[in-house]
Structures are given as structure tokens and as C-alpha cells.
Write an enzyme that holds these catalytic residues in place. Structure first.
Site, PDB file in Angstrom:
ATOM      1  NE  ARG A 103      -0.698   0.031   4.970  1.00 46.70           N
ATOM      2  CZ  ARG A 103      -1.319   0.433   6.076  1.00 46.70           C
ATOM      3  NH1 ARG A 103      -2.603   0.744   6.025  1.00 46.70           N
ATOM      4  NH2 ARG A 103      -0.671   0.489   7.237  1.00 46.70           N
ATOM      5  CG  HIS A 172      -7.645  -2.683   6.033  1.00 48.76           C
ATOM      6  ND1 HIS A 172      -8.502  -1.715   6.500  1.00 48.76           N
ATOM      7  CD2 HIS A 172      -6.888  -3.045   7.112  1.00 48.76           C
ATOM      8  CE1 HIS A 172      -8.279  -1.496   7.782  1.00 48.76           C
ATOM      9  NE2 HIS A 172      -7.328  -2.275   8.182  1.00 48.76           N
ATOM     10  CD  GLU A 275      -9.764  -4.890   7.870  1.00 49.26           C
ATOM     11  OE1 GLU A 275     -10.059  -4.100   8.791  1.00 49.26           O
ATOM     12  OE2 GLU A 275      -8.678  -5.506   7.825  1.00 49.26           O
TER      13      GLU A 275
HETATM   14  O1  TA6 Z   1      -7.677  -4.274  10.285  1.00 49.82           O
HETATM   15  C1  TA6 Z   1      -7.689  -3.718  11.565  1.00 49.82           C
HETATM   16  C2  TA6 Z   1      -6.301  -3.184  11.887  1.00 49.82           C
HETATM   17  O2  TA6 Z   1      -5.353  -4.220  11.883  1.00 49.82           O
HETATM   18  C3  TA6 Z   1      -6.362  -2.450  13.226  1.00 49.82           C
HETATM   19  O3  TA6 Z   1      -5.644  -3.143  14.217  1.00 49.82           O
HETATM   20  C4  TA6 Z   1      -5.793  -1.077  12.898  1.00 49.82           C
HETATM   21  O4  TA6 Z   1      -4.390  -1.068  13.088  1.00 49.82           O
HETATM   22  C5  TA6 Z   1      -6.187  -0.941  11.443  1.00 49.82           C
HETATM   23  O5  TA6 Z   1      -5.910  -2.221  10.895  1.00 49.82           O
HETATM   24  C6  TA6 Z   1      -5.570   0.213  10.685  1.00 49.82           C
HETATM   25  O6  TA6 Z   1      -4.204  -0.005  10.497  1.00 49.82           O
HETATM   26  P1  TA6 Z   1      -3.356   1.189   9.797  1.00 49.82           P
HETATM   27  O7  TA6 Z   1      -1.958   0.703   9.739  1.00 49.82           O
HETATM   28  O8  TA6 Z   1      -3.954   1.407   8.443  1.00 49.82           O
HETATM   29  O9  TA6 Z   1      -3.577   2.387  10.691  1.00 49.82           O
END
Ligand code: TA6
Length: 303
Positions: A103, A172, A275
Site C-alpha cells: 500500500r 482492508h 476486510e
Molecule cells: O484491520 C484492523 C487493523 O489491523 C487495526 O488493528 C488497525 O491497526 C487498522 O488495521 C488500521 O491499520 P493502519 O496501519 O492502516 O492504521
């Protein structure tokens, strides 16, 4: 610097698809298919940022505070997590970015094709010196996105190495909801999940999932479709998956939203992450030369 004129000469479809300078000047493929949908995907991270089927409101959520620069992920839309999910548990690579490197990378635009079902955009990422330094595996990863009355997103991995490899991946997806405190998520009843807000304890889901506090759960053995029912927007979001056994449900709630610089303090009620993932016990094992596809299909219906 990307040459937009060259990209448009190769990929634009008049009246349907153009390559423009999006937020922060990042190149974005903008789709507008009359009577079908609108949508957009950035070359940065192969990051889908919008999809709105004709007659519906925007389905994806984007933070007003998102960063739009090459060394940061976009906050919202559909971040591609690869080749690990969450923090990397490896003492050998202590500086690994959260959710992998895909990403953060500028992907190559490979094709844009129009058909009655929708517009398909294919973006490609291949290993380079930076990825090899973090993950010493030759690979090709394609994100094949069809913007139509449904949104179809397929992550296609090819193992270019002569050894088997294990990796994690996720789409995600941040969905736009009227009020996360009023949505219900069905399709996960009875499933086991890891509760990341409660010491990673394994629990069992009783009935629909509702969001009443910070929620960060990895549901296990969940190949089936799920539905987000949103009484405020008076719609249901139907999510089908292919080749994914993990489903992650996340809302940061109040404190976590405040703690993120690229997330508005008051934005958390308007979003819900559901997700499609292959992570943890459901990580992918690919043999040498093997192709593997994980996909998500999203549709919107009335209440
Ligand atoms: O998918 C949920 C997660 O793993 C949360 O724990 C939180 O960290 C979220 O992803 C967002 O992660 P990021 O690195 O995009 O802030």
C-alpha cells in the site's frame, strides 16, 4: 514523476475512464460509466478510493484527514495489505511497515478495459530492491478491479521464486455507514474470532455483530458472505469473498480515532471496516510458480 499524457494516450477510454492528478497530485484512474457506476483507483497502493453504483450513495469511506503522499497509505477506501497483515512479527526486519509494503508502493497501470458489466482496471506490482530488502521473494501481484453495478476486486499473486512461500494479504475495505452504532453485520454468527481489543483472546460470535466500543476482531474459518445492514442509509452492503477464510471487523471508536493523525476525531461513526483477509492461521502457502487469487465482490441493496 508519472507522465499523465502518456498514460491517457495508452489507457483512457473517452467518456468512461481517464487518468488524472488526484489528491496530492497522485495519479488516479477515474471511472464514470453512465447508468452503471462511478469509481476511482490510485496507482499508489493500487488503492480503490471510491465506488458508487448508479442510484446509490458512495459505498466506500475516505477520511478527510488522509495523507496523500507517496510514503504514506491512504486512509480509507481499500488498502491492499501484503505480504503481511498488521505488525510484522519478525526480529530480522524490525522496521517493517504495518500491513506490509504494497500500500506504500507506486503500482504500474497494466490495462483499462470497458465492457457492458463495467470497467476493469488492472494494476501490477513486482518485486524491486526495496521489496527484496524487506521480503526476499520474487513475485508479481496484480489487483484486478471491475467497477460495475458490483465492485469486484481480485488480488492475483504469482510466486516467481523457486521455493514455496508463505504470505498474508487483505483487502482492508472501509465502508461508509450512516452510524456505526446502529449497523448489524450478519453472516458471522457462531464463528470463532480473535479479539484484538481483549488480549487477542479467542471468542465465539453470538448472533449478529454490533459495534458498541472499539472493535478489532479477526473472524476465523469464514468463507461465507456477510451483510452490513445500515438503517440510517437504509441499505444493505453484501460482501462475497473467494479464497479467504479470515474476515476482519474494525472500528477504532473514540480514543483510537483521536490517536490517528490521518483520521478525524469525529469520523469514526461514519465508517466500518469489513476486510477480506488471508492472515494468521489462514495465511497463504504458495508453491514455486503457483498463482493464487483472493477476491471480494460488493453489492448494494435496499433494506
Ligand atoms: O484491520 C484492523 C487493523 O489491523 C487495526 O488493528 C488497525 O491497526 C487498522 O488495521 C488500521 O491499520 P493502519 O496501519 O492502516 O492504521
Amino acid at each position: 514523476m508519472v507522465d499523465l499524457a502518456s498514460l491517457n494516450s495508452r489507457f483512457a477510454i473517452p467518456g468512461v475512464a481517464t487518468v488524472g492528478a488526484g489528491h496530492g497530485g497522485l495519479p488516479v484512474v477515474q471511472i464514470s460509466k453512465p447508468g452503471v457506476c462511478t469509481g476511482s483507483v490510485y496507482l499508489h497502493g493500487a488503492h480503490v478510493t471510491a465506488w458508487r453504483p448508479e442510484g446509490a450513495e458512495e459505498v466506500l469511506w475516505l477520511s478527510e484527514k488522509s495523507a496523500w503522499q507517496g510514503d504514506k497509505p491512504i486512509r480509507g477506501g481499500v488498502p491492499v495489505c501484503f505480504p503481511w497483515f498488521g505488525p510484522r512479527n519478525s526480529k530480522d526486519y524490525p522496521d517493517s511497515p504495518m500491513h506490509g509494503f504494497a500500500r506504500f508502493k507506486a503500482w504500474d497501470l497494466e490495462s483499462v478495459t470497458d465492457s457492458p458489466a463495467g470497467v476493469t482496471v488492472v494494476l501490477r506490482l513486482q518485486n524491486d530492491a526495496a521489496t527484496m530488502a524487506l521480503w526476499p521473494v520474487p513475485f508479481t501481484l496484480r489487483h484486478r478491479i471491475t467497477f460495475g453495478r458490483e465492485l469486484q476486486m481480485a488480488l492475483e499473486f504469482a510466486n516467481k521464486s523457486d521455493a514455496a512461500v508463505t504470505f498474508e494479504e487483505a483487502q482492508h475495505t472501509y465502508f461508509s455507514v450512516g452510524d456505526v452504532r446502529q449497523v448489524r453485520i450478519s453472516g458471522l454468527e457462531g464463528r470463532r474470532y480473535i479479539d484484538k481489543t481483549d488480549g487477542f483472546q479467542e471468542k465465539q460470535q453470538a448472533g449478529d455483530v454490533t459495534i458498541t466500543a472499539e472493535t478489532d476482531r479477526v473472524y476465523l474459518s469464514t468463507p461465507d458472505p456477510i451483510t452490513i445492514t445500515d438503517p440510517v442509509k437504509r441499505r444493505r452492503i453484501l460482501i462475497h469473498k473467494e479464497n479467504s477464510l479470515a474476515t476482519v471487523i474494525w472500528n477504532p471508536w473514540i480514543a483510537k480515532a483521536k490517536a490517528m493523525a490521518d483520521f478525524g476525531d469525529e469520523e469514526w461513526p461514519g465508517m466500518l471496516c469489513a476486510e477480506t483477509a488471508s492472515a494468521g492461521p489462514h495465511a497463504v502457502r504458495a508453491a514455486p510458480g503457483q498463482m493464487q487469487v483472493m477476491a471480494t465482490r460488493v453489492a448494494v441493496a435496499g433494506m
